[in-house]
Scaffold this motif. Structure first.
Motif, PDB file in Angstrom:
ATOM      1  N   LYS A  99       5.736 -38.879  41.881  1.00 32.25           N
ATOM      2  CA  LYS A  99       4.662 -38.979  42.883  1.00 32.25           C
ATOM      3  C   LYS A  99       4.255 -37.609  43.425  1.00 32.25           C
ATOM      4  O   LYS A  99       3.071 -37.278  43.467  1.00 32.25           O
ATOM      5  CB  LYS A  99       5.095 -39.897  44.039  1.00 32.25           C
ATOM      6  CG  LYS A  99       5.433 -41.318  43.601  1.00 32.25           C
ATOM      7  CD  LYS A  99       5.755 -42.213  44.778  1.00 32.25           C
ATOM      8  CE  LYS A  99       6.990 -41.795  45.556  1.00 32.25           C
ATOM      9  NZ  LYS A  99       8.245 -41.838  44.746  1.00 32.25           N
ATOM     10  N   SER A 100       5.252 -36.839  43.860  1.00 31.09           N
ATOM     11  CA  SER A 100       4.930 -35.515  44.424  1.00 31.09           C
ATOM     12  C   SER A 100       4.256 -34.629  43.389  1.00 31.09           C
ATOM     13  O   SER A 100       3.306 -33.905  43.699  1.00 31.09           O
ATOM     14  CB  SER A 100       6.196 -34.827  44.934  1.00 31.09           C
ATOM     15  OG  SER A 100       6.726 -35.527  46.025  1.00 31.09           O
TER      16      SER A 100
ATOM     17  N   LEU B 297       0.654 -35.598  43.094  1.00 31.18           N
ATOM     18  CA  LEU B 297      -0.139 -35.142  44.244  1.00 31.18           C
ATOM     19  C   LEU B 297      -0.415 -33.641  44.147  1.00 31.18           C
ATOM     20  O   LEU B 297      -1.526 -33.187  44.435  1.00 31.18           O
ATOM     21  CB  LEU B 297       0.586 -35.431  45.561  1.00 31.18           C
ATOM     22  CG  LEU B 297       0.821 -36.880  45.958  1.00 31.18           C
ATOM     23  CD1 LEU B 297       1.292 -36.946  47.405  1.00 31.18           C
ATOM     24  CD2 LEU B 297      -0.412 -37.731  45.788  1.00 31.18           C
TER      25      LEU B 297
ATOM     26  N   GLN C  46       5.126 -32.742  51.818  1.00 36.71           N
ATOM     27  CA  GLN C  46       6.360 -33.364  52.290  1.00 36.71           C
ATOM     28  C   GLN C  46       7.093 -32.413  53.237  1.00 36.71           C
ATOM     29  O   GLN C  46       7.719 -32.838  54.198  1.00 36.71           O
ATOM     30  CB  GLN C  46       7.240 -33.678  51.083  1.00 36.71           C
ATOM     31  CG  GLN C  46       8.097 -34.900  51.278  1.00 36.71           C
ATOM     32  CD  GLN C  46       8.625 -35.433  49.959  1.00 36.71           C
ATOM     33  OE1 GLN C  46       8.739 -34.715  48.972  1.00 36.71           O
ATOM     34  NE2 GLN C  46       8.956 -36.706  49.936  1.00 36.71           N
TER      35      GLN C  46
ATOM     36  N   ASP D  85       1.761 -36.505  51.263  1.00 41.86           N
ATOM     37  CA  ASP D  85       3.021 -36.880  50.628  1.00 41.86           C
ATOM     38  C   ASP D  85       3.943 -37.491  51.683  1.00 41.86           C
ATOM     39  O   ASP D  85       4.420 -36.767  52.570  1.00 41.86           O
ATOM     40  CB  ASP D  85       3.661 -35.638  49.990  1.00 41.86           C
ATOM     41  CG  ASP D  85       4.656 -36.007  48.895  1.00 41.86           C
ATOM     42  OD1 ASP D  85       5.028 -37.197  48.804  1.00 41.86           O
ATOM     43  OD2 ASP D  85       5.047 -35.100  48.137  1.00 41.86           O
ATOM     44  N   GLU D  86       4.172 -38.773  51.615  1.00 37.29           N
ATOM     45  CA  GLU D  86       5.040 -39.491  52.566  1.00 37.29           C
ATOM     46  C   GLU D  86       4.683 -39.161  54.029  1.00 37.29           C
ATOM     47  O   GLU D  86       5.565 -38.740  54.802  1.00 37.29           O
ATOM     48  CB  GLU D  86       6.516 -39.144  52.307  1.00 37.29           C
ATOM     49  CG  GLU D  86       6.997 -39.471  50.902  1.00 37.29           C
ATOM     50  CD  GLU D  86       7.300 -40.964  50.701  1.00 37.29           C
ATOM     51  OE1 GLU D  86       7.250 -41.729  51.700  1.00 37.29           O
ATOM     52  OE2 GLU D  86       7.552 -41.362  49.552  1.00 37.29           O
TER      53      GLU D  86
ATOM     54  N   ALA E  80       1.221 -40.714  48.877  1.00 36.98           N
ATOM     55  CA  ALA E  80       2.453 -41.262  48.304  1.00 36.98           C
ATOM     56  C   ALA E  80       3.250 -41.845  49.448  1.00 36.98           C
ATOM     57  O   ALA E  80       3.331 -41.234  50.521  1.00 36.98           O
ATOM     58  CB  ALA E  80       3.250 -40.157  47.614  1.00 36.98           C
ATOM     59  N   SER E  81       3.787 -43.040  49.255  1.00 31.83           N
ATOM     60  CA  SER E  81       4.548 -43.649  50.341  1.00 31.83           C
ATOM     61  C   SER E  81       5.518 -44.696  49.830  1.00 31.83           C
ATOM     62  O   SER E  81       5.245 -45.416  48.885  1.00 31.83           O
ATOM     63  CB  SER E  81       3.598 -44.292  51.350  1.00 31.83           C
ATOM     64  OG  SER E  81       4.325 -44.791  52.447  1.00 31.83           O
TER      65      SER E  81
END
Ligand code: ADP
Ligand code: ADP
Length: 199
Positions: free
Chosen positions: A40-41, A44, A82, A149-150, A180-181
């Motif tokens: 995910k990261s 992104l 993040q 990111d989160e 992203a989560s």
């Protein structure tokens, strides 16, 4: 707004992203879910232009014909990493002002419960408050692409809802928003959930 076409990324022997295709349209909020380590990261970072793919391409929706590199201007992308990454020597208000190119953002600060903290530096507020400030900073210049990111990872439930509402509002005024989560609540604010498996 943005298209990923056959994007791949390896870290040594690790296939972080197998060929991935993804279209992002202005006005939509897309939540990227998937287990830890699923890429995910990495996705992104590539979507925002901070990481270079090993294959495939990232195509801005509005082509920039004379630019050799397919990339949007920095000012047009709001990013919540993040790591949060505020400027430590600047107050929260000045972190926003730097992103916006001038003062403002009072409504965003209020919406994210930061008004009374605006004149503090990041080291003088909690991690959750830093994270909300990073969200405010990403949104304050009304960018057309927002990547987070989160963004609710350090929030309690009520504050998570405020963060998600702010990101939703950015999409509603036309931005493409990709987050992203792991938070199931985030999916409730999304137009679309994209699940990443192993890359
Ligand atoms: P997620 O955000 O879904 O947790 P990441 O994109 O962070 O996934 O990571 C995807 C994979 O790539 C993981 O196996 C991770 O260990 C690896 N990875 C990510 N960044 C690096 C890096 N800088 N160096 C080596 N491996 C990395
Ligand atoms: P939580 O962990 O519940 O998010 P903290 O215990 O970190 O909250 O912080 C509680 C309150 O104390 C917050 O309003 C925050 O702004 C303030 N605070 C936290 N760390 C500092 C610090 N280093 N200096 C000044 N105020 C702080």
């Amino acid at each position: 707004m943005l298209a990923l076409r056959g994007v791949r990324k390896n870290y040594g022997p690790t296939e972080a992203l197998r060929p991935v295709d993804l279209d992002l349209t202005g006005g939509e909020l897309v939540v990227l879910t998937g287990p830890s380590g699923s890429g995910k990261s990495t996705l992104l970072m590539i979507a925002g232009g901070w990481e270079t793919p090993d294959g495939g391409e990232v195509v801005p929706g509005a082509p920039l014909p004379d630019l050799p590199v397919a990339r949007m201007s920095w000012a047009d992308v709001g990013f919540v990493p993040q790591s949060i990454s505020l400027f430590e020597e600047l107050t929260l208000a000045d972190n926003l002002a730097l992103a916006r190119g001038g003062p403002g953002g009072d409504e965003l600060l209020a919406a994210l419960d930061l008004t009374r903290l605006a004149s503090r530096r990041p080291g003088e507020v909690s991690r959750g408050e830093q994270q909300r400030a990073a969200v405010a900073r990403a949104l304050v210049a009304s960018p057309s692409l927002v990547i987070a990111d989160e963004p609710t990872s350090h929030q309690d439930h009520q504050r998570a809802l405020k963060v998600l509402a702010a990101l939703r509002a950015a999409a509603d005024r036309g931005a493409a928003v990709l987050i992203a989560s792991h938070d199931p609540v985030a999916v409730g604010y999304a137009d679309r959930e994209v699940r990443l498996g192993a890359g």
